[in-house]
Design a protein around this motif. Structure first.
Motif, PDB file in Angstrom:
ATOM      1  N   GLN A 199       0.821  -1.208   0.000  1.00 19.17           N
ATOM      2  CA  GLN A 199       0.000   0.000   0.000  1.00 19.17           C
ATOM      3  C   GLN A 199       0.855   1.258   0.000  1.00 19.17           C
ATOM      4  OE1 GLN A 199      -2.828  -1.616  -0.977  1.00 19.17           O
ATOM      5  NE2 GLN A 199      -3.915  -0.059   0.202  1.00 19.17           N
ATOM      6  N   ARG A 200       1.943   1.240   0.765  1.00 21.71           N
ATOM      7  CA  ARG A 200       2.834   2.401   0.790  1.00 21.71           C
ATOM      8  C   ARG A 200       3.501   2.615  -0.565  1.00 21.71           C
ATOM      9  NH1 ARG A 200       3.749   0.680   6.236  1.00 21.71           N
ATOM     10  NH2 ARG A 200       5.404  -0.730   5.611  1.00 21.71           N
ATOM     11  N   GLN A 201       3.915   1.539  -1.220  1.00 21.80           N
ATOM     12  CA  GLN A 201       4.548   1.670  -2.537  1.00 21.80           C
ATOM     13  C   GLN A 201       3.524   2.120  -3.583  1.00 21.80           C
ATOM     14  OE1 GLN A 201       7.692   1.678  -2.795  1.00 21.80           O
ATOM     15  NE2 GLN A 201       8.039   0.908  -0.711  1.00 21.80           N
ATOM     16  N   LYS A 202       2.278   1.721  -3.415  1.00 25.85           N
ATOM     17  CA  LYS A 202       1.230   2.169  -4.330  1.00 25.85           C
ATOM     18  C   LYS A 202       1.029   3.674  -4.216  1.00 25.85           C
ATOM     19  CE  LYS A 202      -3.658   1.426  -5.453  1.00 25.85           C
ATOM     20  NZ  LYS A 202      -4.892   0.667  -5.098  1.00 25.85           N
ATOM     21  N   GLN A 203       1.025   4.175  -2.985  1.00 27.77           N
ATOM     22  CA  GLN A 203       0.883   5.612  -2.790  1.00 27.77           C
ATOM     23  C   GLN A 203       2.087   6.369  -3.313  1.00 27.77           C
ATOM     24  OE1 GLN A 203       0.174   6.095   1.395  1.00 27.77           O
ATOM     25  NE2 GLN A 203      -1.848   5.088   1.344  1.00 27.77           N
ATOM     26  N   ALA A 204       3.261   5.726  -3.235  1.00 26.37           N
ATOM     27  CA  ALA A 204       4.480   6.368  -3.752  1.00 26.37           C
ATOM     28  C   ALA A 204       4.578   6.264  -5.261  1.00 26.37           C
ATOM     29  CB  ALA A 204       5.710   5.740  -3.096  1.00 26.37           C
ATOM     30  N   GLY A 205       3.723   5.472  -5.893  1.00 33.92           N
ATOM     31  CA  GLY A 205       3.736   5.337  -7.347  1.00 33.92           C
ATOM     32  C   GLY A 205       4.788   4.388  -7.872  1.00 33.92           C
ATOM     33  N   ASP A 206       5.380   3.555  -7.013  1.00 32.17           N
ATOM     34  CA  ASP A 206       6.413   2.607  -7.444  1.00 32.17           C
ATOM     35  C   ASP A 206       5.749   1.249  -7.674  1.00 32.17           C
ATOM     36  OD1 ASP A 206       8.594   0.928  -7.800  1.00 32.17           O
ATOM     37  OD2 ASP A 206       9.845   2.027  -6.384  1.00 32.17           O
ATOM     38  N   GLU A 207       5.373   0.981  -8.923  1.00 34.96           N
ATOM     39  CA  GLU A 207       4.667  -0.254  -9.230  1.00 34.96           C
ATOM     40  C   GLU A 207       5.549  -1.482  -9.096  1.00 34.96           C
ATOM     41  OE1 GLU A 207       2.698  -0.161 -12.945  1.00 34.96           O
ATOM     42  OE2 GLU A 207       1.049   1.084 -12.206  1.00 34.96           O
ATOM     43  N   ILE A 208       6.840  -1.308  -9.355  1.00 34.62           N
ATOM     44  CA  ILE A 208       7.755  -2.450  -9.255  1.00 34.62           C
ATOM     45  C   ILE A 208       7.811  -2.950  -7.807  1.00 34.62           C
ATOM     46  CG2 ILE A 208      10.117  -3.244  -9.540  1.00 34.62           C
ATOM     47  CD1 ILE A 208       8.724  -2.788 -12.157  1.00 34.62           C
ATOM     48  N   LYS A 209       8.022  -2.057  -6.853  1.00 38.34           N
ATOM     49  CA  LYS A 209       8.092  -2.459  -5.446  1.00 38.34           C
ATOM     50  C   LYS A 209       6.725  -2.917  -4.939  1.00 38.34           C
ATOM     51  CE  LYS A 209      12.091   0.310  -4.100  1.00 38.34           C
ATOM     52  NZ  LYS A 209      12.614   1.359  -3.194  1.00 38.34           N
ATOM     53  N   GLN A 210       5.667  -2.314  -5.482  1.00 37.12           N
ATOM     54  CA  GLN A 210       4.333  -2.772  -5.105  1.00 37.12           C
ATOM     55  C   GLN A 210       4.122  -4.212  -5.561  1.00 37.12           C
ATOM     56  OE1 GLN A 210       1.153  -0.616  -6.956  1.00 37.12           O
ATOM     57  NE2 GLN A 210      -0.450  -1.881  -6.025  1.00 37.12           N
ATOM     58  N   ALA A 211       4.546  -4.511  -6.784  1.00 39.08           N
ATOM     59  CA  ALA A 211       4.423  -5.883  -7.292  1.00 39.08           C
ATOM     60  C   ALA A 211       5.326  -6.831  -6.516  1.00 39.08           C
ATOM     61  CB  ALA A 211       4.771  -5.922  -8.768  1.00 39.08           C
TER      62      ALA A 211
END
Length: 480
Positions: free
Chosen positions: A380-392
């Protein structure tokens, strides 16, 4: 003439059992009289008797695996299944009635065990055993303290480091766990060596010492694991979303549960080795297990709000996750209660009681939701930061955790996910098929998420390049 160490009744019983369980052995042959059987057994050595039984077991297994469709269908007959269930229920009820009939004898279990432990001993030998335990375990504890002091000095930089990210917290906690288990190993090694070398004077003393040493190792290991997971004294290292008071309460009640369970169980086992056997010993074991189960359920129910809050943290509009978070403590306690009832039934009806599998399942189910919640929050934090790679990556780790949990449980319960579908009963085949399908879907989902992110990233790069060249994206094949 050589007499088998199994004894005449034992050897005769083995042969009769083989003939009763595997009727084809007797097909086409005249039944043996008791005298003929004894004469035949007298000419066989222990090795020959065991080889004969092993051969017949292998033959019977081969016949079972080659059973025809009619034979297999009979095992799936609902009437047969219900008959066996009611038969087992009747056996279980009869045994429980006999066990609970010994309730008035339960207070005498420990005095009887103590009398057996102290009988036929030289004067002062019991006091000497107590001294031996204190000195041996004290020496082990001193060695563990010295090793811990050396390790803390060697890793003083790591201990003083202020954790920031989840990765740094996990690294510090992992290092501390390794140090703790090194100290526990030192404690157990020194204590065992001291007792065996200087104080070992009899089988009863040796059994009692190693039983309580095992309980001490289990308890100190629980302290290390619980301290790392709940971090009651170092909130900055805590991975779950627990408040300080909740973390301290869960840590304390967890250790009370493990401490009582470990020492009470080994006391029960020791009383059995000292001659307190039969229905009253079964009642003692059931009582210890029931109290331990009740303490564990109390730990979860008393901390249910903290557990649910950790799982539901940062779930946002995800109503399903919030609902499951609230239900999980009740689901978990129900699972624990049913597993304990299953253990009691296995103890009374079968020779195999999966204590290790049950304990491993409870431990894994206790920490797996928090690990999943940890990486859910990271995603969720990576999604808010816009980093799709780390979110995945966070999502992929959650999938990997699920796969590890499923595989670990299958191994703990002696299920082979690769071979379950090939042989065995219908239930085993169905469980194997479901397990393989689940693992395939999890891996396929992880691969699809990775490919989707790579494709979206490539499209975004191409769109940005065309925008720099002044190309109107509406005039292009969108998504091409």
């Amino acid at each position: 003439m050589r007499t088998s160490s199994l004894g005449w009744p034992g050897c005769l019983l083995l042969i009769i059992l083989a003939l009763a369980v595997w009727p084809p052995l007797a097909e086409g042959a005249e039944p043996l009289s008791s005298g003929d059987a004894e004469a035949m057994i007298s000419r066989l050595s222990d090795r020959e008797v065991r080889d004969l039984l092993i051969e017949q077991l292998s033959t019977a297994k081969g016949r079972t695996s080659q059973a025809g469709p009619g034979e297999l269908r009979e095992s799936f007959n609902p009437a047969v299944i219900m008959y066996r269930l009611q038969r087992d229920a009747g056996d279980l009820s009869n045994q429980l009635n006999r066990i609970f009939a010994t309730l008035p004898q339960l207070p005498q279990v420990l005095p009887r065990a103590w009398h057996s432990f102290t009988a036929d001993r030289a004067q002062g030998s019991v006091a000497w055993f107590v001294v031996a335990m204190v000195v041996s375990m004290g020496s082990g504890a001193l060695g563990a303290l010295l090793l811990g002091h050396k390790l803390r000095r060697a890793f003083s930089g790591l201990e003083g480091q202020q954790p920031g990210s989840t990765r740094s917290k996990a690294a510090i906690l992992g290092a501390r766990l390794l140090m703790d288990f090194a100290c526990i190993t030192m404690f157990a090694g020194i204590a065992a060596a001291m007792f065996v070398i200087f104080f070992d004077i009899g089988a009863k003393d040796r059994t009692a010492f190693f039983f309580y040493l095992a309980a001490s190792v289990i308890f100190t290991s629980a302290i290390a694991l619980s301290s790392a997971f709940f971090s009651p004294k170092r909130p900055a290292l805590r991975l779950p979303r627990y408040g300080d008071s909740d973390a301290k309460s869960l840590h304390r009640t967890s250790l009370i549960t493990v401490g009582f369970g470990a020492f009470a169980y080994f006391t029960c086992a020791l009383s059995g080795t000292l001659g307190v056997v039969g229905e009253v010993h079964e009642l003692f074991l059931i009582s210890v297990g029931t109290i331990t189960t009740a303490l564990l359920i109390f730990t979860i129910i008393s901390g249910r709000r903290a557990i649910a809050g950790d799982i539901a943290a940062e779930s946002g509009e995800n109503r399903l996750r919030r609902a499951m978070a609230g239900l999980w403590p009740w689901i978990f306690t129900t699972l624990i209660a049913f597993m304990w009832l299953g253990l009691v039934a296995d103890e009374l009806l079968s020779d195999f009681v999966p204590y290790g599998a049950v304990l491993f399942t409870i431990a894994l189910m206790g920490i797996a939701p928090s690990i999943d919640a940890l990486f859910f929050r990271e995603g969720q934090r990576q999604k808010q930061a816009g980093d799709e790679i780390k979110q995945a990556l966070a999502r992929g780790i959650r999938i990997a955790v699920t796969v590890i949990v499923v595989v670990s449980l299958s191994v703990a319960w002696r299920l082979n996910p690769l071979a379950m579908g090939a042989e065995g009963s219908f239930g085993t085949k169905l469980a194997g098929g479901l397990l393989q399908v689940s693992l395939t879907l999890l891996v396929a989902y992880a691969a699809w998420q990775l490919m989707r992110i790579l494709i979206d990233k490539k499209i975004a790069e191409e769109d940005a390049l065309m925008a720099e060249q002044g190309i109107d994206l509406q005039d292009t094949e969108a998504g091409g």
